[in-house]
Design a protein around this motif. Sequence first.
Motif, PDB file in Angstrom:
ATOM      1  N   PHE A  29       0.825  -1.204   0.000  1.00 47.98           N
ATOM      2  CA  PHE A  29       0.000   0.000   0.000  1.00 47.98           C
ATOM      3  C   PHE A  29       0.864   1.261   0.000  1.00 47.98           C
ATOM      4  CE2 PHE A  29       1.026   1.038   4.325  1.00 47.98           C
ATOM      5  CZ  PHE A  29       1.199  -0.180   4.955  1.00 47.98           C
ATOM      6  N   SER A  30       2.142   1.110   0.364  1.00 45.93           N
ATOM      7  CA  SER A  30       3.030   2.276   0.411  1.00 45.93           C
ATOM      8  C   SER A  30       3.578   2.655  -0.956  1.00 45.93           C
ATOM      9  CB  SER A  30       4.197   1.997   1.366  1.00 45.93           C
ATOM     10  OG  SER A  30       4.998   0.943   0.876  1.00 45.93           O
ATOM     11  N   ILE A  31       3.331   1.802  -1.949  1.00 46.88           N
ATOM     12  CA  ILE A  31       3.864   2.060  -3.296  1.00 46.88           C
ATOM     13  C   ILE A  31       2.830   2.764  -4.150  1.00 46.88           C
ATOM     14  CG2 ILE A  31       4.719   1.028  -5.408  1.00 46.88           C
ATOM     15  CD1 ILE A  31       5.876  -1.209  -3.797  1.00 46.88           C
ATOM     16  N   ASN A  32       3.276   3.800  -4.836  1.00 47.56           N
ATOM     17  CA  ASN A  32       2.411   4.513  -5.779  1.00 47.56           C
ATOM     18  C   ASN A  32       2.855   4.149  -7.189  1.00 47.56           C
ATOM     19  OD1 ASN A  32       1.274   6.561  -7.483  1.00 47.56           O
ATOM     20  ND2 ASN A  32       0.782   7.707  -5.645  1.00 47.56           N
ATOM     21  N   THR A  33       3.683   4.971  -7.753  1.00 47.47           N
ATOM     22  CA  THR A  33       4.217   4.689  -9.082  1.00 47.47           C
ATOM     23  C   THR A  33       5.165   3.495  -9.034  1.00 47.47           C
ATOM     24  OG1 THR A  33       4.005   6.957  -9.869  1.00 47.47           O
ATOM     25  CG2 THR A  33       5.741   5.625 -10.874  1.00 47.47           C
ATOM     26  N   LYS A  34       5.151   2.708 -10.100  1.00 50.57           N
ATOM     27  CA  LYS A  34       6.118   1.613 -10.250  1.00 50.57           C
ATOM     28  C   LYS A  34       6.922   1.852 -11.520  1.00 50.57           C
ATOM     29  CE  LYS A  34       3.682  -2.021  -7.765  1.00 50.57           C
ATOM     30  NZ  LYS A  34       3.053  -3.362  -7.849  1.00 50.57           N
ATOM     31  N   GLY A  35       8.176   1.464 -11.453  1.00 52.16           N
ATOM     32  CA  GLY A  35       9.027   1.730 -12.603  1.00 52.16           C
ATOM     33  C   GLY A  35       9.935   0.571 -12.947  1.00 52.16           C
ATOM     34  N   TRP A  36      10.502   0.663 -14.121  1.00 53.48           N
ATOM     35  CA  TRP A  36      11.536  -0.261 -14.577  1.00 53.48           C
ATOM     36  C   TRP A  36      12.798   0.547 -14.900  1.00 53.48           C
ATOM     37  CZ3 TRP A  36      11.326  -5.478 -14.457  1.00 53.48           C
ATOM     38  CH2 TRP A  36      10.075  -6.077 -14.366  1.00 53.48           C
ATOM     39  N   ILE A  51       4.922   3.917 -14.358  1.00 47.48           N
ATOM     40  CA  ILE A  51       3.473   3.975 -14.502  1.00 47.48           C
ATOM     41  C   ILE A  51       2.869   4.332 -13.154  1.00 47.48           C
ATOM     42  CG2 ILE A  51       3.311   1.470 -14.115  1.00 47.48           C
ATOM     43  CD1 ILE A  51       0.866   1.472 -16.005  1.00 47.48           C
ATOM     44  N   SER A  52       1.928   5.257 -13.163  1.00 47.57           N
ATOM     45  CA  SER A  52       1.289   5.697 -11.934  1.00 47.57           C
ATOM     46  C   SER A  52       0.321   4.640 -11.422  1.00 47.57           C
ATOM     47  CB  SER A  52       0.533   7.011 -12.184  1.00 47.57           C
ATOM     48  OG  SER A  52      -0.519   6.802 -13.121  1.00 47.57           O
ATOM     49  N   TRP A  53      -0.188   4.858 -10.220  1.00 45.87           N
ATOM     50  CA  TRP A  53      -1.090   3.898  -9.592  1.00 45.87           C
ATOM     51  C   TRP A  53      -2.291   3.589 -10.481  1.00 45.87           C
ATOM     52  CZ3 TRP A  53      -1.647   0.412  -5.914  1.00 45.87           C
ATOM     53  CH2 TRP A  53      -2.923   0.039  -5.519  1.00 45.87           C
ATOM     54  N   THR A  54      -2.872   4.611 -11.061  1.00 45.62           N
ATOM     55  CA  THR A  54      -4.065   4.412 -11.888  1.00 45.62           C
ATOM     56  C   THR A  54      -3.730   3.996 -13.315  1.00 45.62           C
ATOM     57  OG1 THR A  54      -4.115   6.699 -12.626  1.00 45.62           O
ATOM     58  CG2 THR A  54      -5.291   6.182 -10.576  1.00 45.62           C
ATOM     59  N   GLY A  55      -2.456   4.131 -13.665  1.00 43.56           N
ATOM     60  CA  GLY A  55      -2.080   3.875 -15.049  1.00 43.56           C
ATOM     61  C   GLY A  55      -2.314   5.073 -15.947  1.00 43.56           C
ATOM     62  N   GLY A  56      -2.765   6.166 -15.355  1.00 43.68           N
ATOM     63  CA  GLY A  56      -3.071   7.339 -16.154  1.00 43.68           C
ATOM     64  C   GLY A  56      -1.859   8.133 -16.590  1.00 43.68           C
ATOM     65  N   THR A  57      -0.752   7.943 -15.887  1.00 40.36           N
ATOM     66  CA  THR A  57       0.495   8.618 -16.259  1.00 40.36           C
ATOM     67  C   THR A  57       1.558   7.567 -16.514  1.00 40.36           C
ATOM     68  OG1 THR A  57      -0.023  10.574 -14.942  1.00 40.36           O
ATOM     69  CG2 THR A  57       2.282  10.224 -15.558  1.00 40.36           C
ATOM     70  N   ILE A  58       2.087   7.572 -17.716  1.00 40.06           N
ATOM     71  CA  ILE A  58       3.124   6.630 -18.125  1.00 40.06           C
ATOM     72  C   ILE A  58       4.245   7.411 -18.789  1.00 40.06           C
ATOM     73  CG2 ILE A  58       3.705   4.742 -19.690  1.00 40.06           C
ATOM     74  CD1 ILE A  58       0.900   3.643 -19.287  1.00 40.06           C
ATOM     75  N   ASN A  59       5.451   7.077 -18.416  1.00 36.28           N
ATOM     76  CA  ASN A  59       6.625   7.723 -19.003  1.00 36.28           C
ATOM     77  C   ASN A  59       7.575   6.654 -19.545  1.00 36.28           C
ATOM     78  OD1 ASN A  59       6.116  10.585 -18.097  1.00 36.28           O
ATOM     79  ND2 ASN A  59       6.173   9.582 -16.111  1.00 36.28           N
ATOM     80  N   GLY A 104       3.570  15.902  -8.085  1.00 41.95           N
ATOM     81  CA  GLY A 104       2.958  16.135  -9.382  1.00 41.95           C
ATOM     82  C   GLY A 104       2.754  14.808 -10.088  1.00 41.95           C
ATOM     83  N   LYS A 105       3.396  14.653 -11.218  1.00 46.32           N
ATOM     84  CA  LYS A 105       3.301  13.399 -11.959  1.00 46.32           C
ATOM     85  C   LYS A 105       4.637  12.669 -12.014  1.00 46.32           C
ATOM     86  CE  LYS A 105      -0.566  14.806 -14.921  1.00 46.32           C
ATOM     87  NZ  LYS A 105      -1.055  14.919 -16.322  1.00 46.32           N
ATOM     88  N   SER A 106       5.551  13.062 -11.148  1.00 45.94           N
ATOM     89  CA  SER A 106       6.883  12.469 -11.181  1.00 45.94           C
ATOM     90  C   SER A 106       7.228  11.820  -9.854  1.00 45.94           C
ATOM     91  CB  SER A 106       7.925  13.544 -11.510  1.00 45.94           C
ATOM     92  OG  SER A 106       7.679  14.125 -12.772  1.00 45.94           O
ATOM     93  N   CYS A 107       7.900  10.696  -9.942  1.00 44.78           N
ATOM     94  CA  CYS A 107       8.385  10.047  -8.741  1.00 44.78           C
ATOM     95  C   CYS A 107       9.670  10.736  -8.295  1.00 44.78           C
ATOM     96  CB  CYS A 107       8.675   8.580  -9.017  1.00 44.78           C
ATOM     97  SG  CYS A 107       9.423   7.733  -7.610  1.00 44.78           S
ATOM     98  N   VAL A 108       9.765  11.045  -7.005  1.00 36.11           N
ATOM     99  CA  VAL A 108      10.984  11.657  -6.484  1.00 36.11           C
ATOM    100  C   VAL A 108      11.742  10.713  -5.574  1.00 36.11           C
ATOM    101  CG1 VAL A 108      10.102  13.994  -6.718  1.00 36.11           C
ATOM    102  CG2 VAL A 108       9.745  12.756  -4.579  1.00 36.11           C
TER     103      VAL A 108
END
Length: 123
Positions: A29-36, A51-59, A104-108
Amino acid sequence: QVQLVESGGGLVQAGGSLRLSCSASGQTFSINTKGWFRQAPGKEREFVADISWTGGTINYADSVKGRFTISRDNAKNMVYLQMDSVKSEDTAVYYCAGCTIVVGKSCVKYAYWGQGTQVTVWS
């Protein structure tokens, strides 16, 4: 704590496809965005996609845009990386990462990392 475990790596011919998976367990539950991320021999670890939690933001990194696709299944605590049209320069150890601080939309802050899975592209 969160444990991330990657799977799906291996040998693939240039131009082929591979699908990486990452399972999460623990306090997910502590994880929001996941990345590779990936790290090639002699090089620094580099961002591949997130990818964000909802999948709405992908980079995506420019080097993989149009070839790789990231997705997630929150019900299964999984994140995937579909790798198509692979190239020799995609050879690397691929790491799954869990982000705990998003601004915002970025993982820090990627606080959790898997052990990595090797992808080797041959031609």
